[in-house]
Design a protein around this motif. Structure first.
Motif, short mmCIF file in Angstrom:
data_model
loop_
_atom_site.label_atom_id
_atom_site.label_comp_id
_atom_site.label_asym_id
_atom_site.label_seq_id
_atom_site.Cartn_x
_atom_site.Cartn_y
_atom_site.Cartn_z
N LEU A 209 -12.44 -45.69 -66.33
CA LEU A 209 -13.21 -45.46 -67.55
C LEU A 209 -14.63 -45.97 -67.36
CD1 LEU A 209 -11.00 -46.54 -70.58
CD2 LEU A 209 -11.45 -44.23 -69.76
N GLU A 213 -17.00 -46.06 -72.42
CA GLU A 213 -15.65 -45.77 -72.95
C GLU A 213 -14.82 -47.04 -72.99
OE1 GLU A 213 -13.98 -41.54 -71.68
OE2 GLU A 213 -14.90 -42.61 -70.00
N TYR A 216 -14.82 -49.20 -76.04
CA TYR A 216 -13.92 -48.80 -77.13
C TYR A 216 -12.50 -49.25 -76.85
CZ TYR A 216 -17.41 -46.09 -79.53
OH TYR A 216 -18.51 -45.74 -80.24
N GLU A 305 -14.68 -41.65 -81.70
CA GLU A 305 -14.68 -41.97 -80.27
C GLU A 305 -13.35 -42.57 -79.85
OE1 GLU A 305 -17.17 -41.49 -77.95
OE2 GLU A 305 -18.21 -40.35 -79.50
N LYS A 308 -10.78 -39.96 -79.48
CA LYS A 308 -11.01 -39.22 -78.23
C LYS A 308 -10.43 -40.00 -77.05
CE LYS A 308 -15.40 -37.55 -78.29
NZ LYS A 308 -16.76 -37.55 -77.73
N LEU A 309 -10.75 -41.29 -77.05
CA LEU A 309 -10.29 -42.14 -75.95
C LEU A 309 -8.76 -42.19 -75.91
CD1 LEU A 309 -10.94 -44.34 -73.74
CD2 LEU A 309 -10.61 -46.00 -75.56
N LYS A 312 -7.19 -39.23 -74.57
CA LYS A 312 -7.33 -39.23 -73.11
C LYS A 312 -6.26 -40.11 -72.47
CE LYS A 312 -10.86 -40.11 -69.62
NZ LYS A 312 -12.25 -40.51 -69.40
#
Lengths: 365, 361
Positions: A209, A213, A216, A305, A308-309, A312
């Motif tokens: 990461l 990122e 977060y 965010e 999103k993370l 992932k």
């Protein structure tokens, strides 16, 4: 008579201890592990230790060898130095990216089995080759090992509570509800720099990461107590402003609604209280109204965010947040053992609920 | 001696605690995990409770015999029975003491002093043991109090592990995973052994013998429980199963600002606790042998025990052998711990009945 015997004994038994003269020792302070293309000797071991040169200067020596296993390579290192090797002072073990993708466990086992190596040994990844990082000569820096050790301690203390030592890595590896992570370093313009967080699926590196990122990720990890939030936010129409908050994590908990059969939902609650350190927008940040607006914007941003993370992470099948531990603690033993953890983790709907409170706008209105 | 010395309740409690806490402590959390599985620390409470019952048996022996010593009770048997009986117990206790110190020396050699000869480590402990064994129980008890204050602070080191402690890791599962309740439970029971020696000195306790024995066991249990509980939250369960000596790792995790790898020091301090275990077991052996051979001077008996012990120490070559020996010896010692008070109780009861009959006739 007795006293005489005891005194005699005291003198006799001292002869059994071995002498070690510190000038003759190579006190290894960092090791690096890499994978090579050499089929016969697939492991490249780099060790570095401090030495005193003949003209009395403090210097270091780095030795690189290839071998079948880490201990076999260490034997080869022994043939390459006039000092006696000691691994009791190893502070950092660095792993190359390629090796990490193959899995760290065999090397970690040989580290943890060795009683002379401490449980606080710090681990880190090198974005490329571990040997590059250890071989790099930084001007006026001296020992790369000490530099890395300080760096890792700083990262840990400042705001990323990375679980970076060998005990913590193995603990998270053997815990069935969480996956370990490690910080990544890279060589950059004759300097060693932090470059994000490596995510592990079991003991294999899956993805690195980026630092942005990663910040977060740490926001959602429980150990996080305080940190810095730095982000571009949209204020008004087509207007962007940069904001920086020094925040304290007031509240953090992960909740799994206890549905008896399958828990497909999880919620992460966080509550931040922050002080504005930088704001480039035109508005007056000391105005409570504007503050509330910014709070709302940041909340939205973190939720976005973060989501999103997490998507992932779910896609990569890595669980560095330890959400599965909470799932486990809501189930009974047989259910948990029957569950395909990564599958259920992938299908899970993970919500983020954030509450941001701006405490002050600093000492300027 | 003009006035007969007595053990104070405080000294007794500490004597029991220091005899109990020995070398098993280092692997205890793993043993508990192997035996009881997840949240196995609860099982430790059950084991401690069983020990308490056993202590009550020992106290009953004292109570029913109206303060007689064990030797006075068994004096009614023919000489050859008491002889073989005493020698058997003496051998078990001696071997147990020796193996405990041998194992500690071997662990300390493997972990910290790889290049130091075992003879050196053993000689040191045997010299200290000799110095204590020369004296009688009262002096030993006084020394234990000193050693207690020397070592008890190590418990507070557990506070260093609180930042890494997590309740989530404890899991809600109780006694799950691969468990081996019977055999594992027995091996945990052996970690609490040492209290059975009190049968030799229970009549020498000043007052409140039962309570001081129980307090002694409680100190041990609380410390064991604390260490195990912290280990369960500090290590993940699977990791705990793989740690050979979790307590050594716990000690190793502590860092002080200036000193690195302090465990070398703290572990050596633990040696004092182990020392008391061997001293008490060999003291038990000495008492039993002395009873059989009243004419021999105490000092010669002590010397004899230590020389035999020192030689026996070199029979098992590696830790694995020692563990094997320890397993069998602790089984024997467990049997002694449980059966000896029962046997003595039966002896007292039958002799009472016989006496009553004799009086009636």
């Amino acid at each position: 008579m007795n006293k005489f015997i005891i005194i005699l004994f005291v003198f006799l038994v001292t002869g059994c201890a071995e002498q070690r003269i510190i000038d003759d020792l190579a006190l290894i302070n960092a090791v690096g592990y890499d994978l090579t293309d050499n089929e016969k000797n697939p492991l490249k071991l780099t060790v570095t230790f401090p030495i005193i040169t003949k003209d009395g200067k403090y210097d270091r020596k780095t030795i690189m060898v290839e071998g079948k296993t880490s201990k076999e390579a260490r034997e080869k290192v022994r043939f390459k130095t006039n000092y006696k090797l000691e691994s009791g002072q190893v502070r950092v073990a660095l792993f190359g990216k390629r090796l990490a993708k193959e899995g760290l466990l065999p090397n970690l086992h040989s580290l943890v089995r060795d009683p002379s190596i401490g449980t606080r040994l710090k681990l880190a990844l090198a974005e490329d080759e571990a040997s590059d990082v250890l071989l790099l000569q930084i001007k006026n820096e001296g020992q790369n090992a000490t530099y890395l050790e300080q760096f890792l301690t700083k990262i840990n203390r400042e705001n990323f509570r990375t679980n970076y030592n060998i005990y913590q890595f193995l603990r998270d590896y053997y815990d069935d509800g969480i996956d370990p992570i490690l910080p990544v370093f890279k060589v950059e313009k004759n300097n060693i720099a932090y470059n994000g967080i490596g995510l592990f699926h079991e003991d294999k590196l899956v993805e690195i990461l980026k630092p942005s990122e990663a910040s977060y990720l740490f926001l959602f990890r429980e150990e996080m107590k305080q940190g810095v939030f730095l982000e571009q936010i949209d204020v008004g129409k087509e207007e962007q402003a940069s904001i920086m908050l020094n925040y304290e994590l007031k509240n953090h908990h992960i909740e799994i609604p206890s549905t008896p059969s399958k828990s497909k939902k999880a919620s992460i609650y966080i509550e931040l209280i922050g002080d504005v350190v930088e704001y480039t927008g035109k508005d007056d940040v000391s105005d409570p109204k504007i503050q509330r607006k910014i709070e709302a914007i940041i909340t939205k941003k973190i939720n976005q965010e973060g989501k999103k993370l997490i998507m992932k992470l779910q896609k990569l099948q890595v669980d560095p947040l330890g959400i599965n531990r909470y799932v486990r603690n809501k189930m009974n033993y047989n259910e948990w053992k029957a569950l395909d953890q990564y599958k259920s983790y992938q299908d899970m709907n993970i919500n983020i609920e954030t509450k941001v409170i701006i405490n002050s706008s600093g000492k300027w209105k | 001696m003009q006035m007969k010395e007595k053990l104070s309740p405080f000294q007794t409690a500490i004597l029991v605690y220091l005899t109990q806490s020995g070398v098993t402590l280092f692997s205890l959390p793993r043993l508990v995990a192997e035996a009881f599985g997840t949240n196995g620390w609860i099982g430790l409470i059950i084991i401690s409770f069983i020990v308490n019952i056993n202590m009550i048996l020992i106290w009953l022996v004292y109570k029913m015999s109206k303060g007689k010593s064990m030797f006075e009770i068994i004096a009614i048997f023919p000489k050859w029975i008491t002889f073989s009986f005493c020698v058997f117990i003496a051998v078990v206790w001696m071997l147990l003491g020796i193996m405990v110190i041998l194992k500690f020396s071997m662990i300390i050699k493997v972990l910290f002093y790889q290049n130091v000869s075992l003879i050196y480590l053993l000689s040191m402990s045997y010299i200290l043991t000799y110095l204590l064994l020369k004296k009688d129980i009262y002096q030993i008890a006084k020394a234990t109090v000193v050693l207690f204050y020397f070592t008890v602070w190590t418990v507070f080191l557990l506070a260093f592990h609180l930042p890494e402690f997590s309740f989530i890791r404890l899991t809600p599962f109780i006694f799950k995973g691969d468990t081996d309740m019977l055999k594992g439970g027995l091996s945990i029971f052996t970690a609490l052994l040492g209290y059975e020696l009190s049968i030799l000195y229970v009549h020498k306790i000043d007052r409140k013998p039962l309570r001081s024995l129980l307090v002694g066991n409680s100190i041990t249990s609380v410390i064991y429980l604390g260490v195990t509980f912290v280990s369960y939250g500090f290590f993940s369960f699977e990791q705990l199963l793989r740690e050979m000596y979790p307590v050594v790792t716990l000690l190793g995790y502590i860092s002080f600002p200036v000193l690195e790898r302090v465990e070398n020091f703290t572990f050596s301090v633990f040696g004092l606790k182990v020392l008391m275990t061997i001293v008490m077991y060999l003291w038990g052996t000495k008492e039993l042998i002395q009873y059989q051979f009243k004419r021999i001077k105490t000092n010669f008996i002590v010397m004899g025990i230590l020389i035999i012990g020192f030689s026996v120490s070199f029979v098992p070559k590696v830790i694995k052998d020692v563990d094997q020996w320890l397993t069998y010896i602790t089984y024997a010692a467990t049997a002694i711990a449980i059966l000896l008070p029962i046997f003595l109780l039966l002896t007292i009861l039958t002799s009472k009945i016989l006496n009553r009959k004799a009086a009636n006739e």
